[in-house]
Design an enzyme around this catalytic site. Structure first.
Site, PDB file in Angstrom:
ATOM      1  N   ASN A 112     -46.489 -51.878  47.799  1.00 22.39           N
ATOM      2  CA  ASN A 112     -45.602 -52.916  47.264  1.00 22.39           C
ATOM      3  C   ASN A 112     -46.516 -54.057  46.825  1.00 22.39           C
ATOM      4  O   ASN A 112     -47.021 -54.826  47.638  1.00 22.39           O
ATOM      5  CB  ASN A 112     -44.659 -53.362  48.387  1.00 22.39           C
ATOM      6  CG  ASN A 112     -43.622 -54.349  47.902  1.00 22.39           C
ATOM      7  OD1 ASN A 112     -43.694 -54.823  46.775  1.00 22.39           O
ATOM      8  ND2 ASN A 112     -42.677 -54.655  48.753  1.00 22.39           N
ATOM      9  N   ARG A 136     -43.267 -49.599  44.735  1.00 23.78           N
ATOM     10  CA  ARG A 136     -42.021 -50.315  44.534  1.00 23.78           C
ATOM     11  C   ARG A 136     -42.140 -51.067  43.208  1.00 23.78           C
ATOM     12  O   ARG A 136     -43.085 -51.821  43.002  1.00 23.78           O
ATOM     13  CB  ARG A 136     -41.842 -51.313  45.665  1.00 23.78           C
ATOM     14  CG  ARG A 136     -40.605 -52.122  45.504  1.00 23.78           C
ATOM     15  CD  ARG A 136     -40.643 -53.323  46.383  1.00 23.78           C
ATOM     16  NE  ARG A 136     -39.331 -53.907  46.424  1.00 23.78           N
ATOM     17  CZ  ARG A 136     -38.907 -54.635  47.416  1.00 23.78           C
ATOM     18  NH1 ARG A 136     -39.679 -54.846  48.453  1.00 23.78           N
ATOM     19  NH2 ARG A 136     -37.710 -55.155  47.369  1.00 23.78           N
ATOM     20  N   HIS A 139     -33.088 -55.642  44.970  1.00 25.68           N
ATOM     21  CA  HIS A 139     -33.043 -55.255  46.390  1.00 25.68           C
ATOM     22  C   HIS A 139     -32.320 -53.920  46.580  1.00 25.68           C
ATOM     23  O   HIS A 139     -31.803 -53.638  47.656  1.00 25.68           O
ATOM     24  CB  HIS A 139     -32.303 -56.306  47.262  1.00 25.68           C
ATOM     25  CG  HIS A 139     -33.024 -57.600  47.420  1.00 25.68           C
ATOM     26  ND1 HIS A 139     -32.366 -58.805  47.421  1.00 25.68           N
ATOM     27  CD2 HIS A 139     -34.331 -57.870  47.613  1.00 25.68           C
ATOM     28  CE1 HIS A 139     -33.241 -59.785  47.580  1.00 25.68           C
ATOM     29  NE2 HIS A 139     -34.447 -59.241  47.696  1.00 25.68           N
ATOM     30  N   ARG A 187     -35.139 -70.272  45.307  1.00 28.74           N
ATOM     31  CA  ARG A 187     -34.326 -70.097  44.089  1.00 28.74           C
ATOM     32  C   ARG A 187     -32.957 -70.726  44.280  1.00 28.74           C
ATOM     33  O   ARG A 187     -32.366 -70.652  45.348  1.00 28.74           O
ATOM     34  CB  ARG A 187     -34.138 -68.611  43.776  1.00 28.74           C
ATOM     35  CG  ARG A 187     -35.420 -67.893  43.453  1.00 28.74           C
ATOM     36  CD  ARG A 187     -35.151 -66.479  42.956  1.00 28.74           C
ATOM     37  NE  ARG A 187     -36.356 -65.674  43.065  1.00 28.74           N
ATOM     38  CZ  ARG A 187     -36.460 -64.560  43.755  1.00 28.74           C
ATOM     39  NH1 ARG A 187     -35.398 -64.048  44.374  1.00 28.74           N
ATOM     40  NH2 ARG A 187     -37.597 -63.907  43.807  1.00 28.74           N
ATOM     41  N   GLU A 246     -37.348 -50.655  53.788  1.00 32.60           N
ATOM     42  CA  GLU A 246     -37.566 -50.354  52.371  1.00 32.60           C
ATOM     43  C   GLU A 246     -38.666 -49.315  52.182  1.00 32.60           C
ATOM     44  O   GLU A 246     -38.545 -48.435  51.333  1.00 32.60           O
ATOM     45  CB  GLU A 246     -37.877 -51.657  51.613  1.00 32.60           C
ATOM     46  CG  GLU A 246     -36.632 -52.541  51.514  1.00 32.60           C
ATOM     47  CD  GLU A 246     -36.937 -53.963  51.096  1.00 32.60           C
ATOM     48  OE1 GLU A 246     -37.597 -54.689  51.872  1.00 32.60           O
ATOM     49  OE2 GLU A 246     -36.512 -54.362  50.005  1.00 32.60           O
TER      50      GLU A 246
END
Ligand code: ADP
Length: 394
Positions: free
Chosen positions: A9, A90, A179, A240, A380
């Site tokens: 990742n 990923r 996600h 964010r 993940e």
């Protein structure tokens, strides 16, 4: 390990790696390389229970992945002897093209490069990881697993923005969602915990980490999610803003002369909890709020109110939900955030069990709650490894 997969990742200045069995999801080795390109990079490498941390100067991702190979050789199983079936990457944005994992070839690499337009903050780093790993492991299949893919099932009513036709048809403007790897895994686990097949249940997954999104999963398929064209839409996040009136951008451009790049940076990197409290770490914010800090208390209320609104709207979108599952750093660890987000939902059939919530679940609703609330640790890397093994077998 029967199907060892090296999962990578790759972020802009970091690389996470994990050696995972694609059959059992068991991880034997994992690591995090941070601050690549700065004077001192930090390498954290774990084998079983043993964790080692050291500093080393690493110029770029190539140096980072070389350090990973060296670390695996020195501590644990050298990668050349691990019997790897693949290297899995990923990739944040798969656009409309990639709705499944895919074996990477030059063409796939070129499309991921084209998608940088849609994900300028994420895809360049993912691509760099792919390029370096293809050079480093030329004989192994390299697989890309996309964060957008799970949301490809969103119906038109959820993914279409009401904007001019040319924006939609010529410029890729639509909701993609992110996600997805986490939402796919957690929604399946939630069904499993209910003792049902994923196709029999409706699940709402709240992935609350630094980045955060909520997804409505109808009978195993994503039908709506809070992130949109980019990961900026939706919930209030670490840095964010989440949902805002898009006219704020024009307003601030006209008032301050700030460029669009500056405004982009402000909304992605200097907004959210950072803007509201001066901090990103939710642990500290929750603690400060409990100790009477009014700024942190109201920021927490703003954060949880947004989570609650999305959960409520997704109960409506699904026409009723069987479960709400919390995951990722904040979702798995903050009983306070879960309680503030869920408590007012009793009228919609979700009754929180306070002591179970404090204890961290896994089930955090009362036995008479119509909707089961749960805490499910995300995985993940395990999901990427499993999808990779499945792809190579198909
Ligand atoms: P990322 O999106 O970077 O993968 P994570 O899923 O690891 O993020 O989540 C990181 C966030 O989780 C941080 O804001 C951290 O403060 C928060 N977190 C971790 N533990 C707790 C806790 N006990 N209470 C509240 N927040 C927590």
């Amino acid at each position: 390990m029967s199907a060892p997969v090296l999962v990578i990742n790759s972020g802009s200045s970091s690389i996470k790696y994990q050696l995972v069995d694609g059959d059992t999801r068991e991880a034997s080795t994992s690591g995090l390389i941070e601050r690549i390109g700065q004077s001192e990079s930090v390498i954290t490498h774990k084998t079983g229970e043993e964790k080692r941390v050291w500093n080393e100067h690493l110029d770029d991702h190539a140096a980072g992945l070389a350090a990973m190979v060296k670390a695996c050789g020195e501590f644990g199983t050298p990668l050349s002897e691990a019997g790897l079936i693949a290297v899995a990457h990923r990739v944040v944005h798969g656009g409309e093209r990639f709705v499944q994992p895919v074996v990477i070839d030059d063409e796939v690499e070129a499309v991921v490069a084209d998608l940088i337009e849609l994900a300028p903050l994420h895809n360049p780093a993912n691509l760099e990881g792919i390029r370096v790993a293809r050079r480093l492991f030329p004989d192994l299949p390299q697989v890309a697993v996309f964060d957008t893919a799970f949301h490809a099932t969103m119906p038109e009513r959820a993914h279409v923005y009401a904007v001019p036709t040319a924006w939609r048809e010529e410029h890729g403007v639509r909701r993609y969602g992110f996600h997805g790897i986490s939402h796919a895994y957690v929604s399946r686990r939630a069904a499993e915990m209910l003792g049902k097949d994923p196709k029999e249940v409706n699940v709402i997954v709240a992935h609350l980490g630094n980045g955060a999104s909520i997804t409505a999963v109808e009978r195993g398929r994503s039908i709506d999610t809070s992130m949109g064209l980019t990961p900026l839409e939706g919930l209030v996040m670490g840095t964010r803003s989440g949902d805002i009136d898009p006219a704020i951008v024009f307003h601030m451009h006209r008032r301050t002369g700030a460029s669009f790049d500056e405004l982009d940076e402000a909304l992605n990197k200097r907004s959210g909890m950072l803007a509201l409290t001066g901090a990103i770490d939710m642990r500290g914010i929750v603690r400060a709020a409990a100790e009477g800090d009014q700024t942190c208390a109201s920021a927490l209320e703003i954060y949880c109110y947004r989570v609650r609104k999305y959960i409520g709207s997704y109960i409506a979108a699904l026409g009723g939900a069987d479960a709400v599952a919390f995951t990722a750093g904040v979702g798995e660890n903050s009983a306070e955030v879960r309680a503030r987000s869920l408590e007012p939902l009793a009228a919609l059939g979700l009754r929180l069990d306070e002591s179970a919530n404090q204890a961290g679940g896994p089930v955090i609703s009362t036995s008479d709650s119509r909707i089961t609330a749960m805490v499910i640790p995300t995985d993940e890397e395990g999901e990427i490894a499993e999808q990779t093994a499945a792809l190579l077998r198909s």
